[in-house]
Design a protein around this motif. Structure first.
Motif, mmCIF file in Angstrom:
data_model
loop_
_atom_site.group_PDB
_atom_site.id
_atom_site.type_symbol
_atom_site.label_atom_id
_atom_site.label_comp_id
_atom_site.label_asym_id
_atom_site.label_seq_id
_atom_site.Cartn_x
_atom_site.Cartn_y
_atom_site.Cartn_z
ATOM 1 N N LYS A 101 0.681 -1.219 0.053
ATOM 2 C CA LYS A 101 -0.018 -0.025 -0.097
ATOM 3 C C LYS A 101 0.869 1.205 0.000
ATOM 4 O O LYS A 101 0.603 2.190 -0.794
ATOM 5 N N PRO A 102 1.964 1.243 0.833
ATOM 6 C CA PRO A 102 2.468 2.769 0.694
ATOM 7 C C PRO A 102 3.377 3.050 -0.516
ATOM 8 O O PRO A 102 3.189 4.019 -1.270
ATOM 9 N N ALA A 103 3.699 1.989 -1.345
ATOM 10 C CA ALA A 103 4.200 2.293 -2.497
ATOM 11 C C ALA A 103 3.380 2.418 -3.746
ATOM 12 O O ALA A 103 3.371 3.066 -4.485
ATOM 13 N N LEU A 104 2.160 1.738 -3.592
ATOM 14 C CA LEU A 104 1.063 2.194 -4.476
ATOM 15 C C LEU A 104 0.622 3.494 -4.129
ATOM 16 O O LEU A 104 0.270 4.110 -5.160
ATOM 17 N N GLU A 105 0.381 3.945 -3.334
ATOM 18 C CA GLU A 105 -0.204 5.245 -2.680
ATOM 19 C C GLU A 105 0.809 6.603 -3.372
ATOM 20 O O GLU A 105 0.207 7.656 -3.246
ATOM 21 N N ARG A 106 1.918 6.079 -3.589
ATOM 22 C CA ARG A 106 2.775 7.214 -4.163
ATOM 23 C C ARG A 106 2.293 7.335 -5.701
ATOM 24 O O ARG A 106 2.749 8.350 -6.552
ATOM 25 N N ILE A 107 1.550 6.412 -6.227
ATOM 26 C CA ILE A 107 1.166 6.364 -7.576
ATOM 27 C C ILE A 107 -0.118 6.986 -7.820
ATOM 28 O O ILE A 107 -0.576 8.024 -8.424
ATOM 29 N N ALA A 108 -1.200 6.427 -6.833
ATOM 30 C CA ALA A 108 -2.493 6.976 -6.887
ATOM 31 C C ALA A 108 -3.024 6.594 -5.610
ATOM 32 O O ALA A 108 -2.740 5.648 -4.783
ATOM 33 N N PRO A 109 -4.295 7.111 -5.149
ATOM 34 C CA PRO A 109 -4.898 6.605 -3.833
ATOM 35 C C PRO A 109 -5.636 5.337 -4.191
ATOM 36 O O PRO A 109 -5.778 4.781 -5.326
ATOM 37 N N THR A 110 -5.699 4.489 -2.901
ATOM 38 C CA THR A 110 -6.030 3.276 -3.052
ATOM 39 C C THR A 110 -7.339 3.054 -2.450
ATOM 40 O O THR A 110 -7.808 3.827 -1.497
ATOM 41 N N ILE A 111 -8.092 2.157 -2.988
ATOM 42 C CA ILE A 111 -9.441 1.888 -2.498
ATOM 43 C C ILE A 111 -9.421 0.448 -1.944
ATOM 44 O O ILE A 111 -9.399 -0.540 -2.540
ATOM 45 N N ALA A 112 -9.140 0.015 -0.710
ATOM 46 C CA ALA A 112 -8.936 -1.255 -0.137
ATOM 47 C C ALA A 112 -10.314 -1.892 0.293
ATOM 48 O O ALA A 112 -11.120 -1.126 1.106
ATOM 49 N N LEU A 113 -10.675 -2.989 -0.478
ATOM 50 C CA LEU A 113 -11.840 -3.755 0.140
ATOM 51 C C LEU A 113 -11.625 -5.275 0.222
ATOM 52 O O LEU A 113 -11.015 -5.852 -0.393
ATOM 53 N N PRO A 114 -12.659 -5.611 1.117
ATOM 54 C CA PRO A 114 -12.490 -7.122 1.429
ATOM 55 C C PRO A 114 -12.941 -7.968 0.251
ATOM 56 O O PRO A 114 -13.939 -7.423 -0.335
ATOM 57 N N ALA A 115 -12.223 -9.033 0.259
ATOM 58 C CA ALA A 115 -12.557 -9.872 -1.237
ATOM 59 C C ALA A 115 -12.491 -11.315 -0.841
ATOM 60 O O ALA A 115 -12.231 -12.160 -1.774
ATOM 61 N N HIS A 116 -13.096 -11.920 0.121
ATOM 62 C CA HIS A 116 -12.355 -13.068 0.606
ATOM 63 C C HIS A 116 -13.851 -13.713 1.033
ATOM 64 O O HIS A 116 -14.644 -13.508 2.162
ATOM 65 N N GLY A 117 -14.615 -14.697 0.293
ATOM 66 C CA GLY A 117 -15.818 -15.185 0.987
ATOM 67 C C GLY A 117 -17.262 -14.291 0.428
ATOM 68 O O GLY A 117 -17.021 -12.886 -0.020
ATOM 69 N N LEU A 118 -18.213 -14.976 0.596
ATOM 70 C CA LEU A 118 -19.424 -14.223 -0.062
ATOM 71 C C LEU A 118 -19.855 -12.904 0.682
ATOM 72 O O LEU A 118 -20.066 -11.863 0.086
ATOM 73 N N ALA A 119 -19.915 -13.123 1.966
ATOM 74 C CA ALA A 119 -20.142 -11.791 2.695
ATOM 75 C C ALA A 119 -19.537 -10.625 2.358
ATOM 76 O O ALA A 119 -19.749 -9.256 2.306
ATOM 77 N N GLU A 120 -17.994 -10.857 2.265
ATOM 78 C CA GLU A 120 -16.914 -9.663 2.105
ATOM 79 C C GLU A 120 -17.247 -9.098 0.699
ATOM 80 O O GLU A 120 -17.236 -7.990 0.229
ATOM 81 N N LEU A 121 -17.683 -10.071 -0.378
ATOM 82 C CA LEU A 121 -17.801 -9.696 -1.580
ATOM 83 C C LEU A 121 -19.106 -8.651 -1.782
ATOM 84 O O LEU A 121 -19.296 -7.960 -2.631
ATOM 85 N N ILE A 122 -20.058 -9.104 -0.966
ATOM 86 C CA ILE A 122 -21.191 -8.273 -1.080
ATOM 87 C C ILE A 122 -20.921 -6.947 -0.409
ATOM 88 O O ILE A 122 -21.326 -5.822 -0.951
ATOM 89 N N SER A 123 -20.400 -6.966 0.609
ATOM 90 C CA SER A 123 -19.712 -5.595 1.136
ATOM 91 C C SER A 123 -18.994 -5.083 0.120
ATOM 92 O O SER A 123 -19.240 -3.714 0.002
ATOM 93 N N ALA A 124 -17.946 -5.432 -0.640
ATOM 94 C CA ALA A 124 -17.321 -4.935 -1.564
ATOM 95 C C ALA A 124 -17.918 -4.372 -2.747
ATOM 96 O O ALA A 124 -17.953 -3.207 -3.082
ATOM 97 N N ALA A 125 -19.215 -5.190 -3.305
ATOM 98 C CA ALA A 125 -20.006 -4.581 -4.207
ATOM 99 C C ALA A 125 -20.754 -3.337 -3.746
ATOM 100 O O ALA A 125 -20.608 -2.459 -4.569
ATOM 101 N N ARG A 126 -21.359 -3.292 -2.516
ATOM 102 C CA ARG A 126 -21.974 -2.106 -2.129
ATOM 103 C C ARG A 126 -20.975 -1.031 -1.930
ATOM 104 O O ARG A 126 -21.317 0.188 -2.273
ATOM 105 N N GLN A 127 -19.786 -1.094 -1.339
ATOM 106 C CA GLN A 127 -18.953 0.001 -1.123
ATOM 107 C C GLN A 127 -18.429 0.584 -2.641
ATOM 108 O O GLN A 127 -18.511 1.792 -2.830
ATOM 109 N N LEU A 128 -18.224 -0.182 -3.705
ATOM 110 C CA LEU A 128 -17.899 0.218 -5.169
ATOM 111 C C LEU A 128 -19.129 0.698 -5.685
ATOM 112 O O LEU A 128 -18.829 1.950 -6.497
ATOM 113 N N GLY A 129 -20.309 0.406 -5.367
ATOM 114 C CA GLY A 129 -21.435 1.129 -5.782
ATOM 115 C C GLY A 129 -21.555 2.449 -5.392
ATOM 116 O O GLY A 129 -21.794 3.313 -6.028
#
Length: 285
Positions: A101-129
């Motif tokens: 993350k520190p190296a990536l944020e020197r390039i652009a802001p990061t959007i960190a989202l959970p993506a492991h298992g169904l509940a986390e992916l549902i949350s990620a879809a809502r947040q990205l929406g």
């Protein structure tokens, strides 16, 4: 205490609240995860760059990734020079990318989202929406998935025996999906009992020797993508496979569709449809 299936249903049905955003949503996105790539495409957003895009196309056929997506390198070893040259508005990552993350944020802001298992992916879809101001698209994805899970759960009430969902590894071993993996979570959300009772693995799967589970009174659903079909064909001719109750012709159900545990909510809906089709065949048998 809420069951896992009730929790997932609550997440799916919860309203999508729009957040007031002072700025315009990021337009040019780089993504370092295949499940989050799937969600973006389902929202109608084509990423400018994706980690290992050819592997995404191989594992996740839908939604299709356009050829315009730039190859950013490996999932956890992206090419920072390529990322910098791309000049994205934001880089979409998971918590597992924390060291980068520190190296990536020197390039652009990061959007960190959970993506492991169904509940986390549902949350990620809502947040990205919300972040991308595509709440209607996110709501449609979640509603479609809820419909598929509900349809499967109606059939699951008539299924007495548990199901074991696995992928072949070699002649004597299977990778069994448990809670915490996308396939294992969809199995539970559909109302099917998981035949594996030995505990969940760290990544939502466990490597199991066939002889340990051969006597289970369960239906075996086996993922058999193209590269595994020859192995499965050899298995079915094996006296061991013919003798064990779990792998007998009566209990063995092959999933030949090109589907992967690396996907997200569109893939979850495809798993639900596959389970529905199998349960209909079990009912009619």
């Amino acid at each position: 205490m809420l069951s896992r299936r009730r929790l997932l249903t609550a997440l799916l049905l919860a309203p999508l609240y729009a957040r007031a955003d002072a700025g315009r949503p990021p337009q040019k996105l780089a993504v370092l995860d295949w499940g989050l790539t799937e969600i973006l495409l389902a929202l109608g957003v084509t990423p400018a760059g994706v980690s290992a895009p050819d592997w995404y196309r191989k594992l996740i056929p839908t939604p299709a990734l356009p050829a315009s997506a730039l190859d950013l390198g490996l999932l956890f070893q992206p090419n920072l020079e390529t990322l910098y040259a791309l000049r994205p508005d934001a880089i979409v990552i998971t918590p597992q990318h924390a060291l980068l993350k520190p190296a990536l944020e020197r390039i652009a802001p990061t959007i960190a989202l959970p993506a492991h298992g169904l509940a986390e992916l549902i949350s990620a879809a809502r947040q990205l929406g919300e972040r991308l101001q595509r709440q209607p698209q996110a709501a449609q994805i979640l509603a479609s998935l809820n419909d598929k899970l509900s349809r499967a759960s109606l059939l699951a009430r008539q299924v007495e025996r548990p199901a074991l969902l696995a992928a072949p590894v070699d002649a004597l071993h299977l990778r069994v999906y448990t809670a915490g993996s996308l396939p294992g979570d969809v199995l539970a959300a559909c109302g099917l009992r998981n035949g594996w009772q030995g505990g969940a693995g760290a990544e939502g799967s466990v490597l199991v020797e066939l002889t340990r589970i051969g006597d289970l009174n369960a239906r075996l659903m086996l993922l058999t993508p193209d590269e595994q079909r020859e192995l499965v064909s050899q298995w079915r001719q094996s006296p061991l496979w013919q003798r064990l109750p779990l792998t007998s012709a009566r209990n063995l159900n092959l999933i030949e569709e090109n589907i992967s545990d690396a996907g997200a909510l569109i893939t979850a809906g495809r798993f639900a449809d596959i389970f529905t089709g199998m349960m209909m065949r079990w009912r009619d048998a």
